[in-house]
Design a protein around this motif. Sequence first.
Motif, short mmCIF file in Angstrom:
data_model
loop_
_atom_site.label_atom_id
_atom_site.label_comp_id
_atom_site.label_asym_id
_atom_site.label_seq_id
_atom_site.Cartn_x
_atom_site.Cartn_y
_atom_site.Cartn_z
N LEU A 109 0.90 -1.21 -0.07
CA LEU A 109 -0.18 0.07 -0.03
C LEU A 109 0.73 1.09 -0.33
CD1 LEU A 109 -2.70 1.61 0.13
CD2 LEU A 109 -2.72 1.13 2.58
N GLN A 110 1.64 1.27 0.78
CA GLN A 110 2.94 2.40 0.92
C GLN A 110 3.65 2.81 -0.29
OE1 GLN A 110 3.28 2.41 5.72
NE2 GLN A 110 5.19 1.66 4.52
N ALA A 111 3.84 1.62 -0.92
CA ALA A 111 4.39 1.54 -2.44
C ALA A 111 3.53 2.31 -3.51
CB ALA A 111 5.11 0.29 -2.86
N VAL A 112 2.37 1.81 -3.36
CA VAL A 112 1.60 2.15 -4.41
C VAL A 112 0.95 3.88 -4.12
CG1 VAL A 112 -1.03 2.11 -5.40
CG2 VAL A 112 0.38 0.17 -4.61
N LEU A 113 0.91 4.40 -2.97
CA LEU A 113 0.67 5.65 -2.49
C LEU A 113 2.03 6.50 -2.95
CD1 LEU A 113 -1.05 5.05 0.88
CD2 LEU A 113 -2.14 5.70 -1.24
N ALA A 114 2.99 5.86 -2.68
CA ALA A 114 4.22 6.78 -2.93
C ALA A 114 4.64 7.04 -4.39
CB ALA A 114 5.51 6.12 -2.48
N VAL A 115 4.29 6.00 -5.13
CA VAL A 115 4.53 6.44 -6.51
C VAL A 115 3.50 6.66 -7.56
CG1 VAL A 115 6.60 4.70 -6.47
CG2 VAL A 115 4.35 3.76 -7.51
N SER A 135 0.32 4.77 -17.69
CA SER A 135 0.96 3.67 -17.11
C SER A 135 2.01 4.03 -16.00
CB SER A 135 1.14 2.50 -18.06
OG SER A 135 0.27 2.11 -18.83
N ARG A 136 1.75 3.71 -14.95
CA ARG A 136 2.95 3.96 -13.81
C ARG A 136 3.52 2.71 -13.07
NH1 ARG A 136 7.11 6.68 -12.48
NH2 ARG A 136 7.23 7.32 -10.26
N LEU A 137 2.46 1.83 -12.61
CA LEU A 137 3.10 0.52 -11.99
C LEU A 137 2.25 -0.66 -12.58
CD1 LEU A 137 4.52 -0.21 -9.45
CD2 LEU A 137 2.53 0.00 -8.17
N LEU A 138 3.25 -1.73 -12.46
CA LEU A 138 3.05 -3.28 -12.85
C LEU A 138 2.79 -4.03 -11.74
CD1 LEU A 138 2.15 -5.63 -14.78
CD2 LEU A 138 4.44 -5.52 -15.44
N ILE A 139 2.04 -4.61 -11.33
CA ILE A 139 2.18 -5.37 -10.06
C ILE A 139 2.16 -6.97 -10.72
CG2 ILE A 139 0.93 -6.26 -8.04
CD1 ILE A 139 -0.22 -3.64 -7.61
#
Length: 488
Positions: free
Chosen positions: A179-185, A239-243
């Motif tokens: 969660l913190q990673a998603v919020l940070a980037v 596109s910012r993040l691929l999980i």
Amino acid sequence: MAAASSYCGHASSSVVSTEAQNKLHSDLRGPKYLSFSSQFRSLSFKSLQNSEDLRLPKISAVLRTDIDSETMEVDISLSSRVNSVKPSMTVAITDQATALAQAGVPVIRLAAGEPDFDTPAVISEAGIKAIREGYTKYTPNAGTMELRAAICHKLKEENGISYTPDQILVSNGAKQSILQAVLAVCSPGDEVLIPAPFWVSYPEMARLADANPVILPTSLSANFLLDPKLLEAKLSEKSRLLILCSPSNPTGSVYPRKLLEEIAKIVAKHPRLLVLSDEIYEHIIYAPATHTSFASLPGMWDRTLTVNGFSKAFAMTGWRLGYIAGPKHFVSACGKIQSQVRLTLDPKFGASSISQKAAVAALGMGFAGGKAVAAMVKAFRERRDYLVQSFGAMEGVKISEPQGAFYLFLDFSFYYGSTIDNFGAITGSEALCRYLLDKAQVALVPGDAFGDDTCIRISYAESLTTLQAAVERIKDALTSLKADAVPA
């Protein structure tokens, strides 16, 4: 609901308009339950999952209190961010199944992803020793230097990734780290790409960051692995993040190195695109499958956030400890969020001091957890093999054999479309799970919670004896389902 209910409890000193009051009372009566036969009528997975039913109502009413002959109005509506988030289906079902069991109903609970093993003794003893020696004070926000150094050593030796302690952030579980990673980037309007089936929390975390989850479907025939061509087609300037999650929850699929290399080549073409690699199940893997950390691939270290923890492989779910590793500027941003996660200016808020001492002991047990973890993995494999054989022999059930984790994600769509007297229609995974809880008294998680309504997730983090009993109950219930179905 509790907060809203407490306002209503003070009606003697507060006045709500009649229309709003009726609306409030209507909304607070609880979720809209689907019909459910026998003693489980009050439980509906769909009502638990549906955000329209579950989220607190956005009420335009105000509460009024007379103070010095003036009227004060209090707006009790909630933010659109909170209203957009669905609660965890696995948590909701686990809580419901636990309540039934406590009420004396012999429910077999195969919903939660919690190992049935005790925490290895060497880890527990380290925690006990920490308490006895008074190691019960705040630790640095990022985690103790001792633990972060041990994590760096583990990542170098086991994963082939080099980090320094200031590139590690220890948190209260891998979920907090993600969660913190998603919020940070992520910024509002960014896109988070998520292969489906997915862990239920990924899309909701994206929504909490005001980002848009973009779901990338996979198929059972392809072992639920992401097609690089689909990924490339879905990428955009937003596109910012691929999980990525390997081994996967809920499918148990493991991404082979060659496929990850293909994905990495696509990622490299998009400067804004980062990868969050969820590796919490890395040690629970069945040969010949092997684990590859995405950050170890050429050119991927700078744009990968690696998340891991101690809950699954070390049977430390209650110790609440996870971590994230990555480039310092990203990890520092996650640490900034963590330092404020309790709305406090105290910079020392972080993971439990006792759990961190225990985690150091866990990382000292040997490569990949040593003999203790190997014994647990052996048991998980025996359970997997039994379930694959048992469900493979059942009519209409389709299986992708998991290569890691402790879940089966089975296609039960053969049984959809049936209608049962005193129950209703089996329209999808949610209805079939209700039927299996009602008829077989086995709690499972509907696949639609993970983005694939054709399947149901079964956790085999329970003893083989328990799984054998569950299989017999499910088998009998499915046989009855076909026999009792009402002709269309």
